[in-house]
Design a protein around this motif. Structure first.
Motif, PDB file in Angstrom:
ATOM      1  N   VAL B 190       0.857  -1.235   0.086  1.00 56.38           N
ATOM      2  CA  VAL B 190      -0.052   0.136  -0.060  1.00 56.38           C
ATOM      3  C   VAL B 190       0.809   1.503   0.082  1.00 56.38           C
ATOM      4  O   VAL B 190       0.254   2.335  -0.418  1.00 56.38           O
ATOM      5  CB  VAL B 190      -1.048   0.017   1.192  1.00 56.38           C
ATOM      6  N   VAL B 193       1.099   2.299  -3.865  1.00 57.68           N
ATOM      7  CA  VAL B 193      -0.052   2.623  -4.843  1.00 57.68           C
ATOM      8  C   VAL B 193      -0.191   4.376  -4.761  1.00 57.68           C
ATOM      9  O   VAL B 193       0.589   4.996  -3.965  1.00 57.68           O
ATOM     10  CB  VAL B 193      -1.236   2.047  -4.141  1.00 57.68           C
ATOM     11  N   VAL B 194      -0.631   4.580  -5.776  1.00 57.88           N
ATOM     12  CA  VAL B 194      -0.813   5.998  -6.057  1.00 57.88           C
ATOM     13  C   VAL B 194      -1.802   6.546  -4.894  1.00 57.88           C
ATOM     14  O   VAL B 194      -2.752   6.020  -4.394  1.00 57.88           O
ATOM     15  CB  VAL B 194      -1.468   6.453  -7.356  1.00 57.88           C
ATOM     16  N   ALA B 195      -1.523   7.691  -4.205  1.00 56.80           N
ATOM     17  CA  ALA B 195      -1.950   8.030  -2.990  1.00 56.80           C
ATOM     18  C   ALA B 195      -3.648   8.180  -2.902  1.00 56.80           C
ATOM     19  O   ALA B 195      -3.994   7.742  -2.026  1.00 56.80           O
ATOM     20  CB  ALA B 195      -1.329   9.506  -2.528  1.00 56.80           C
ATOM     21  N   ASP B 196      -4.215   8.357  -3.879  1.00 53.04           N
ATOM     22  CA  ASP B 196      -5.670   8.609  -3.993  1.00 53.04           C
ATOM     23  C   ASP B 196      -6.160   7.259  -3.859  1.00 53.04           C
ATOM     24  O   ASP B 196      -7.413   7.139  -3.296  1.00 53.04           O
ATOM     25  CB  ASP B 196      -6.155   8.848  -5.407  1.00 53.04           C
ATOM     26  N   PHE B 197      -5.566   5.949  -3.881  1.00 50.38           N
ATOM     27  CA  PHE B 197      -6.017   4.797  -3.900  1.00 50.38           C
ATOM     28  C   PHE B 197      -5.531   3.995  -2.694  1.00 50.38           C
ATOM     29  O   PHE B 197      -5.749   2.669  -2.684  1.00 50.38           O
ATOM     30  CB  PHE B 197      -5.373   3.937  -5.219  1.00 50.38           C
ATOM     31  N   ILE B 198      -4.939   4.444  -1.754  1.00 54.19           N
ATOM     32  CA  ILE B 198      -4.579   3.664  -0.488  1.00 54.19           C
ATOM     33  C   ILE B 198      -5.815   3.073   0.207  1.00 54.19           C
ATOM     34  O   ILE B 198      -5.739   1.916   0.108  1.00 54.19           O
ATOM     35  CB  ILE B 198      -3.906   4.591   0.639  1.00 54.19           C
ATOM     36  N   ALA B 199      -6.874   3.562   0.517  1.00 55.16           N
ATOM     37  CA  ALA B 199      -7.860   2.989   1.197  1.00 55.16           C
ATOM     38  C   ALA B 199      -8.435   2.278   0.064  1.00 55.16           C
ATOM     39  O   ALA B 199      -9.156   0.959   0.601  1.00 55.16           O
ATOM     40  CB  ALA B 199      -9.020   4.033   1.616  1.00 55.16           C
ATOM     41  N   VAL B 231      -0.185   7.079   4.611  1.00 52.54           N
ATOM     42  CA  VAL B 231      -0.292   5.749   4.414  1.00 52.54           C
ATOM     43  C   VAL B 231      -0.916   4.924   5.444  1.00 52.54           C
ATOM     44  O   VAL B 231      -1.933   4.295   5.436  1.00 52.54           O
ATOM     45  CB  VAL B 231       1.256   5.072   4.007  1.00 52.54           C
ATOM     46  N   GLY B 234      -4.811   5.967   5.530  1.00 52.12           N
ATOM     47  CA  GLY B 234      -5.790   5.215   4.316  1.00 52.12           C
ATOM     48  C   GLY B 234      -5.818   3.764   4.541  1.00 52.12           C
ATOM     49  O   GLY B 234      -6.818   3.218   4.327  1.00 52.12           O
TER      50      GLY B 234
END
Lengths: 334, 334
Positions: B190, B193-199, B231, B234
C-alpha cells in the motif's frame, strides 16, 4: 514543463458542475490563458466561456486542448480518444489531469510525435521524490483543509494569495492538484504521488524560506473522507502549517462520491486538523473558516457566517461573495 | 505473479538489521522457500541462513534472487547492477521490493528477455485500483498499527494468523508490504500505490467475506510518523477494522529514519487509532498490545508487559517470546 496557452477547455458531456472543476478553475483564475470551452452533446454545465468547436478553437489561436473534467477515479473514458486525435492532428498539445496517462496510449504517442505536439499528464510527478522528515523549517505556511473534497480549498487558497499580494506580503501559492497546476503553471499533484512520498512531496513543494515569507498551500480531500484522508494527512504533515483555514460547502447532504455520509461539523474538523497537524507543527492553529454558500441567498449566507463566527470565535467568509480580507486580518495578527 | 522458489536472499553490505527486514521475514516465516543468504563485504547483519555466493546458490537450486534490503526511500543502488546481471545470466528471476523498478533499466530488461527470466517488482501494484468508499462490509478484520515503522506489525500479524489457524478459526493474512508479499506470495504494497487509492487498495485486498471470517491485515507506518502517516491513515480507513493490535518496539529513542523524534506513548497511540478508525468503523477497538522486547532481558520484558497490562487493561505480549495466545483469547471474546 511549459504549458502552451491559450487553452481550449474540453468539458465533454459533463452534467455535474464539480466534475469540470479543472476547466472552471482555469476560466475563473486564468481567463487570459483560455480561449473558450468545447462541449459535447448532453453537457449541461459550463465554464462561462464562449463555446466553440475544435476547428473554431484552432482558428481562434488555441495552442492546447485541456481535458478539463474528471470522474472520481480519474480514468480516461476512451470515447474521447477520437476527439484527442483530432486535436493532435490540428497541432494542439493535449493537457490532462487524469490518473490515466495519455502517454500510456501508444497510438496517441505516435500521433503526437508525428505532429510534433506534446501529451502533458500534469497530475503525474516529473521528478524523483523523497520521504518526508518533519524537521522544522523556516518561513510561514498556510494550508486550507476541508470538511469534504471539492468544497473550495483551491479557490480559497488563490483568494488568500491574491489578497496577501495586494497587501504587499511576500507570498506564493503552492498548487497540489491538477487544477491548481493549470492555474499556477507548476506544482505537484499530491494525490498522484506514490503513497510513501505524500509528505515528502509537500516538503519539496513548499521548502524552507525567509522568515516572513508565506506559502499558501492548496489542501486536498478531508481527514473525514473514507477514500482520501490518507492524502489529506500526508499533506497536513508535509505542509507543517502555522495557519489552517477550514473550507466547507453549505447544503451538501453527503460527502463527495459517497452515499449516506454526512459531512463532519466545523468544530470537529477544526479539532481533528489541529490535533493531527501537531505531529509536525505544535503551534498549528485554525485561523478562520471559508464557506461556499452558493446554495443559499445572500442574506442567509451572511447569517450563517455570523452564526459560525459566534460559535467558533473565528472569522467566517464566503471567499467569492465576501472576499477573504477578514481571514488575512486574522493571519496578520499571528 | 507466481514467485519461483527457492529464494537466494541478497542482503548487500547492510549493517542495520531493520534494513534487511524483507530477507529476514522470508527466512523466519517461509524458511522452506529459502536456500541461503548472499552477503557483500562489510555486511554485519544476517538472516540466520547459510551464507553462499551466487554460484553456490545456483548450484544449490536457487530459482530467484531476492533483493532483500531497503533504504527508506526504496531506491535501487546502482552498485548492485553487476550482481543482478550475473544472477540473470545464471538463470534466476530477480525479485525486488524497492520503489525503483527493475524494469526501468532497459539493460536489465533486455538481459532478462535474452535469458528468459523475469524481473518482478513486487511492491508495484499490477492491477487497476479504485478509490475507497468506506461502506460497511461483512466479515471481521484485524489490523496491526504501531508507535513507529518497523516495530513488528508484520510478525505480529503472521503470529496472530498462525495462532488463529491453530484454533480452527477461519482466517487469512493480508500482506500490505513487500516482505509480507514475499512470505504470503500475494498482497498489495500500500505504500507504493498512487496516494488517491490507498484506502481503495485495502478494500480490494480484504473484501467482504463470511460473517465469521477474519482477515488479519498487516499494518504500515504509524499515525505519528511525519513521513508515513498518510499511508497508515488510508490503510486504517480501508481496513475498516473491528479489532486493532498496537505494536511497539522497546528501547527505541527516535522514530525510524527521523532524528530527535520520540515515539508516542501506547496510550496516545491507542487513542488516536481508535479515534481515526471510527471514520469507517465506529466499533473499532484496540484489543491488545504486542511489543518487540528484544532489547531487554526476559525478566524485564515480562515486567514491562505486566506493567502495560495494568496501565491499559489490555493483554500485552512479545509475539516472539510469549506467543500471541493472550491476544487471540481477547479477540475471541468480541
Amino acid at each position: 514543463m511549459q504549458l502552451q496557452t491559450p487553452y481550449l477547455l474540453f468539458i465533454g458531456h459533463a452534467t455535474d458542475p464539480l466534475s469540470i472543476k479543472m476547466a472552471k478553475s482555469a476560466a475563473d483564475w486564468s481567463p487570459e490563458k483560455c480561449i473558450g470551452e468545447l462541449r459535447s452533446e448532453g453537457c449541461t454545465v459550463t465554464t462561462g466561456l464562449h463555446a466553440m468547436d475544435l476547428n473554431e478553437g484552432v482558428a481562434a489561436g488555441a495552442r492546447s486542448l485541456v481535458l478539463g473534467f474528471a470522474n472520481s477515479g480519474g480514468h480516461l473514458d476512451e470515447e474521447w480518444l477520437p476527439m484527442i486525435h483530432q486535436a493532435i492532428d490540428a497541432g494542439l498539445d493535449i493537457i490532462s489531469g487524469l490518473h490515466d496517462r495519455l502517454t500510456s496510449y501508444p497510438e496517441l504517442v505516435s500521433a503526437a510525435q508525428a505532429k510534433g505536439v506534446r501529451l502533458l499528464d500534469i497530475r503525474h510527478p516529473t521528478k524523483r521524490l523523497k520521504t518526508g522528515k518533519g524537521y522544522r523549517r523556516a518561513g510561514k505556511r498556510l494550508l486550507t483543509v476541508g470538511t469534504d473534497c471539492s468544497v473550495g480549498k483551491m479557490y480559497t487558497s488563490l483568494s488568500l494569495t491574491r489578497e496577501m499580494q495586494q497587501r504587499g506580503l511576500d507570498v506564493d501559492f503552492r498548487a497540489t492538484g491538477q487544477s491548481g497546476i493549470l492555474v499556477a503553471g507548476e506544482g505537484i499533484a499530491v494525490d498522484c504521488v506514490v503513497a510513501d512520498f505524500i509528505a515528502g512531496a509537500v516538503e519539496e513543494l513548499a521548502p524552507a524560506n525567509n522568515a516572513d515569507h508565506w506559502d499558501v498551500i492548496e489542501g486536498q480531500g478531508s481527514l473525514a473522507h473514507p477514500a482520501f484522508a490518507g492524502v489529506s494527512l500526508g499533506l497536513l504533515h508535509g505542509a507543517q502549517p502555522d495557519a489552517l483555514v477550514v473550507c466547507h460547502a453549505l447544503g451538501r447532504s453527503s460527502m463527495r462520491a459517497i452515499d449516506n455520509r454526512p459531512l463532519p461539523s466545523l468544530a470537529e474538523t477544526i479539532a481533528v486538523n489541529e490535533q493531527m497537524a501537531r505531529v509536525t507543527n505544535p503551534d498549528a492553529k485554525v485561523i478562520g473558516v471559508a464557506v461556499n454558500t452558493s446554495s443559499v441567498s445572500e442574506a442567509d449566507a451572511l447569517a450563517y457566517c455570523r452564526e459560525v463566527e459566534t460559535e467558533l470565535g473565528l472569522p467566517c467568509v464566503d471567499a467569492i461573495r465576501h472576499g477573504v480580507s477578514a481571514l488575512v486580518d486574522r493571519l496578520e495578527e499571528i
